[in-house]
Scaffold this motif. Sequence first.
Motif, PDB file in Angstrom:
ATOM      1  N   PHE A  97       0.838  -1.197   0.000  1.00 36.88           N
ATOM      2  CA  PHE A  97       0.000   0.000   0.000  1.00 36.88           C
ATOM      3  C   PHE A  97       0.871   1.244   0.000  1.00 36.88           C
ATOM      4  CE2 PHE A  97       0.765  -1.344   4.318  1.00 36.88           C
ATOM      5  CZ  PHE A  97       1.066  -0.179   5.006  1.00 36.88           C
ATOM      6  N   ASP A  98       0.255   2.360  -0.295  1.00 36.45           N
ATOM      7  CA  ASP A  98       0.888   3.672  -0.171  1.00 36.45           C
ATOM      8  C   ASP A  98      -0.185   4.661   0.259  1.00 36.45           C
ATOM      9  OD1 ASP A  98      -0.593   3.860  -2.464  1.00 36.45           O
ATOM     10  OD2 ASP A  98       1.001   4.665  -3.702  1.00 36.45           O
ATOM     11  N   GLY A  99       0.236   5.842   0.631  1.00 34.86           N
ATOM     12  CA  GLY A  99      -0.739   6.836   1.061  1.00 34.86           C
ATOM     13  C   GLY A  99      -0.059   8.126   1.467  1.00 34.86           C
ATOM     14  N   PRO A 100      -0.851   9.133   1.764  1.00 33.53           N
ATOM     15  CA  PRO A 100      -0.286  10.430   2.164  1.00 33.53           C
ATOM     16  C   PRO A 100       0.240  10.400   3.602  1.00 33.53           C
ATOM     17  CG  PRO A 100      -2.670  10.511   2.231  1.00 33.53           C
ATOM     18  CD  PRO A 100      -2.296   9.175   1.659  1.00 33.53           C
ATOM     19  N   ARG A 101       1.096  11.373   3.930  1.00 34.62           N
ATOM     20  CA  ARG A 101       1.613  11.477   5.286  1.00 34.62           C
ATOM     21  C   ARG A 101       0.481  11.685   6.281  1.00 34.62           C
ATOM     22  NH1 ARG A 101       5.555  15.983   4.181  1.00 34.62           N
ATOM     23  NH2 ARG A 101       6.105  15.164   2.171  1.00 34.62           N
ATOM     24  N   GLY A 102       0.627  11.101   7.454  1.00 29.62           N
ATOM     25  CA  GLY A 102      -0.378  11.237   8.498  1.00 29.62           C
ATOM     26  C   GLY A 102      -1.429  10.149   8.495  1.00 29.62           C
ATOM     27  N   THR A 103      -1.425   9.298   7.489  1.00 30.17           N
ATOM     28  CA  THR A 103      -2.402   8.209   7.411  1.00 30.17           C
ATOM     29  C   THR A 103      -1.924   7.040   8.266  1.00 30.17           C
ATOM     30  OG1 THR A 103      -2.918   8.866   5.152  1.00 30.17           O
ATOM     31  CG2 THR A 103      -3.664   6.694   5.838  1.00 30.17           C
ATOM     32  N   CYS A 104      -2.818   6.493   9.077  1.00 32.69           N
ATOM     33  CA  CYS A 104      -2.505   5.360   9.941  1.00 32.69           C
ATOM     34  C   CYS A 104      -3.227   4.119   9.436  1.00 32.69           C
ATOM     35  CB  CYS A 104      -2.924   5.647  11.381  1.00 32.69           C
ATOM     36  SG  CYS A 104      -2.025   7.029  12.107  1.00 32.69           S
ATOM     37  N   TYR A 105      -2.597   2.964   9.608  1.00 33.99           N
ATOM     38  CA  TYR A 105      -3.134   1.698   9.105  1.00 33.99           C
ATOM     39  C   TYR A 105      -3.215   0.662  10.224  1.00 33.99           C
ATOM     40  CZ  TYR A 105      -2.292   3.619   4.496  1.00 33.99           C
ATOM     41  OH  TYR A 105      -2.311   4.415   3.389  1.00 33.99           O
ATOM     42  N   ARG A 106      -4.142  -0.289  10.057  1.00 26.84           N
ATOM     43  CA  ARG A 106      -4.242  -1.426  10.958  1.00 26.84           C
ATOM     44  C   ARG A 106      -4.756  -2.636  10.190  1.00 26.84           C
ATOM     45  NH1 ARG A 106      -9.482  -0.356  14.905  1.00 26.84           N
ATOM     46  NH2 ARG A 106     -11.054  -0.606  13.289  1.00 26.84           N
ATOM     47  N   VAL A 107      -4.482  -3.829  10.732  1.00 30.19           N
ATOM     48  CA  VAL A 107      -4.945  -5.087  10.158  1.00 30.19           C
ATOM     49  C   VAL A 107      -6.127  -5.563  10.985  1.00 30.19           C
ATOM     50  CG1 VAL A 107      -4.336  -7.495   9.741  1.00 30.19           C
ATOM     51  CG2 VAL A 107      -2.683  -5.703   9.269  1.00 30.19           C
ATOM     52  N   LEU A 108      -7.175  -6.025  10.314  1.00 29.33           N
ATOM     53  CA  LEU A 108      -8.371  -6.550  10.965  1.00 29.33           C
ATOM     54  C   LEU A 108      -8.584  -7.987  10.534  1.00 29.33           C
ATOM     55  CD1 LEU A 108     -11.230  -6.522  12.327  1.00 29.33           C
ATOM     56  CD2 LEU A 108     -12.066  -5.521  10.213  1.00 29.33           C
ATOM     57  N   VAL A 109      -8.730  -8.862  11.530  1.00 33.70           N
ATOM     58  CA  VAL A 109      -9.130 -10.248  11.276  1.00 33.70           C
ATOM     59  C   VAL A 109     -10.553 -10.360  11.810  1.00 33.70           C
ATOM     60  CG1 VAL A 109      -8.620 -12.673  11.671  1.00 33.70           C
ATOM     61  CG2 VAL A 109      -6.762 -11.009  11.590  1.00 33.70           C
ATOM     62  N   PRO A 110     -11.548 -10.553  10.945  1.00 28.91           N
ATOM     63  CA  PRO A 110     -12.942 -10.592  11.396  1.00 28.91           C
ATOM     64  C   PRO A 110     -13.204 -11.737  12.375  1.00 28.91           C
ATOM     65  CG  PRO A 110     -12.817 -10.402   9.006  1.00 28.91           C
ATOM     66  CD  PRO A 110     -11.445 -10.688   9.496  1.00 28.91           C
ATOM     67  N   GLY A 111     -14.203 -11.551  13.205  1.00 30.72           N
ATOM     68  CA  GLY A 111     -14.573 -12.567  14.180  1.00 30.72           C
ATOM     69  C   GLY A 111     -15.313 -13.731  13.534  1.00 30.72           C
ATOM     70  N   THR A 112     -15.274 -14.864  14.195  1.00 33.72           N
ATOM     71  CA  THR A 112     -15.993 -16.064  13.770  1.00 33.72           C
ATOM     72  C   THR A 112     -16.794 -16.587  14.956  1.00 33.72           C
ATOM     73  OG1 THR A 112     -14.197 -17.549  14.399  1.00 33.72           O
ATOM     74  CG2 THR A 112     -14.134 -16.663  12.165  1.00 33.72           C
ATOM     75  N   SER A 113     -17.409 -17.721  14.788  1.00 34.16           N
ATOM     76  CA  SER A 113     -18.168 -18.299  15.899  1.00 34.16           C
ATOM     77  C   SER A 113     -17.241 -18.780  17.010  1.00 34.16           C
ATOM     78  CB  SER A 113     -19.030 -19.458  15.403  1.00 34.16           C
ATOM     79  OG  SER A 113     -18.201 -20.466  14.863  1.00 34.16           O
ATOM     80  N   GLN A 114     -15.976 -19.040  16.703  1.00 37.58           N
ATOM     81  CA  GLN A 114     -15.032 -19.523  17.709  1.00 37.58           C
ATOM     82  C   GLN A 114     -14.082 -18.443  18.212  1.00 37.58           C
ATOM     83  OE1 GLN A 114     -13.047 -22.731  15.748  1.00 37.58           O
ATOM     84  NE2 GLN A 114     -14.733 -24.164  16.066  1.00 37.58           N
ATOM     85  N   TYR A 115     -13.833 -17.394  17.420  1.00 39.11           N
ATOM     86  CA  TYR A 115     -12.850 -16.374  17.765  1.00 39.11           C
ATOM     87  C   TYR A 115     -13.441 -14.980  17.655  1.00 39.11           C
ATOM     88  CZ  TYR A 115      -9.413 -20.089  17.333  1.00 39.11           C
ATOM     89  OH  TYR A 115      -8.716 -21.246  17.489  1.00 39.11           O
ATOM     90  N   LYS A 116     -12.982 -14.090  18.535  1.00 37.79           N
ATOM     91  CA  LYS A 116     -13.359 -12.683  18.475  1.00 37.79           C
ATOM     92  C   LYS A 116     -12.523 -12.004  17.388  1.00 37.79           C
ATOM     93  CE  LYS A 116     -14.268 -12.225  23.407  1.00 37.79           C
ATOM     94  NZ  LYS A 116     -13.848 -11.554  24.643  1.00 37.79           N
ATOM     95  N   PRO A 117     -12.971 -10.850  16.879  1.00 33.45           N
ATOM     96  CA  PRO A 117     -12.148 -10.137  15.902  1.00 33.45           C
ATOM     97  C   PRO A 117     -10.856  -9.634  16.544  1.00 33.45           C
ATOM     98  CG  PRO A 117     -14.108  -8.883  16.452  1.00 33.45           C
ATOM     99  CD  PRO A 117     -14.238 -10.199  17.128  1.00 33.45           C
ATOM    100  N   ALA A 118      -9.827  -9.477  15.730  1.00 37.91           N
ATOM    101  CA  ALA A 118      -8.531  -8.995  16.218  1.00 37.91           C
ATOM    102  C   ALA A 118      -8.090  -7.804  15.377  1.00 37.91           C
ATOM    103  CB  ALA A 118      -7.499 -10.097  16.158  1.00 37.91           C
ATOM    104  N   TYR A 119      -7.616  -6.764  16.034  1.00 35.81           N
ATOM    105  CA  TYR A 119      -7.089  -5.570  15.385  1.00 35.81           C
ATOM    106  C   TYR A 119      -5.649  -5.398  15.831  1.00 35.81           C
ATOM    107  CZ  TYR A 119     -12.087  -4.482  15.178  1.00 35.81           C
ATOM    108  OH  TYR A 119     -13.437  -4.532  14.977  1.00 35.81           O
ATOM    109  N   ARG A 120      -4.754  -5.130  14.877  1.00 37.50           N
ATOM    110  CA  ARG A 120      -3.364  -4.848  15.210  1.00 37.50           C
ATOM    111  C   ARG A 120      -2.920  -3.637  14.421  1.00 37.50           C
ATOM    112  NH1 ARG A 120       0.183  -9.006  16.829  1.00 37.50           N
ATOM    113  NH2 ARG A 120       1.752  -7.390  16.794  1.00 37.50           N
ATOM    114  N   PRO A 121      -2.390  -2.618  15.091  1.00 43.62           N
ATOM    115  CA  PRO A 121      -1.907  -1.442  14.364  1.00 43.62           C
ATOM    116  C   PRO A 121      -0.671  -1.779  13.536  1.00 43.62           C
ATOM    117  CG  PRO A 121      -1.397  -1.260  16.699  1.00 43.62           C
ATOM    118  CD  PRO A 121      -2.226  -2.502  16.526  1.00 43.62           C
ATOM    119  N   VAL A 122      -0.647  -1.244  12.329  1.00 46.08           N
ATOM    120  CA  VAL A 122       0.506  -1.423  11.449  1.00 46.08           C
ATOM    121  C   VAL A 122       1.443  -0.253  11.618  1.00 46.08           C
ATOM    122  CG1 VAL A 122       1.242  -1.537   9.039  1.00 46.08           C
ATOM    123  CG2 VAL A 122      -0.764  -2.812   9.784  1.00 46.08           C
TER     124      VAL A 122
END
Length: 128
Positions: A97-122
Amino acid sequence: MRSSARLIASFLAIFALVALSFGGSASADVEAKRQAHKIIGLKAGEYGNTGKFFAKGQVTTYKNKFVKLQKKKCDKCTYKPVSQKKTTATGKFLFNFDGPRGTCYRVLVPGTSQYKPAYRPVGCIIAA
């Protein structure tokens, strides 16, 4: 006749409350037992000095499914989807990916019936 109708109505109300209390606690117990996905080996960086970036990692609990990259443009803004990539058979993923200065990114793994969603800042893009 009225007293028997009241008695039956009272019994049904009590039965409904008891049934709801057992049902609510059971779903709360299931919710409490769910753990979040584990994102391991998350690494982000820039390809040389090109302004092109990458984020890679592995989610062993989410194989052959879509992981999402999200961004936000300011501190008060909310995260919005940028792209999604399918994980490999071992759960690995790679975003470019690319983007302008000041833009923040994170990874999202959606939740399932067995696991909650997970967010991790990039990380955020800043001036060098």
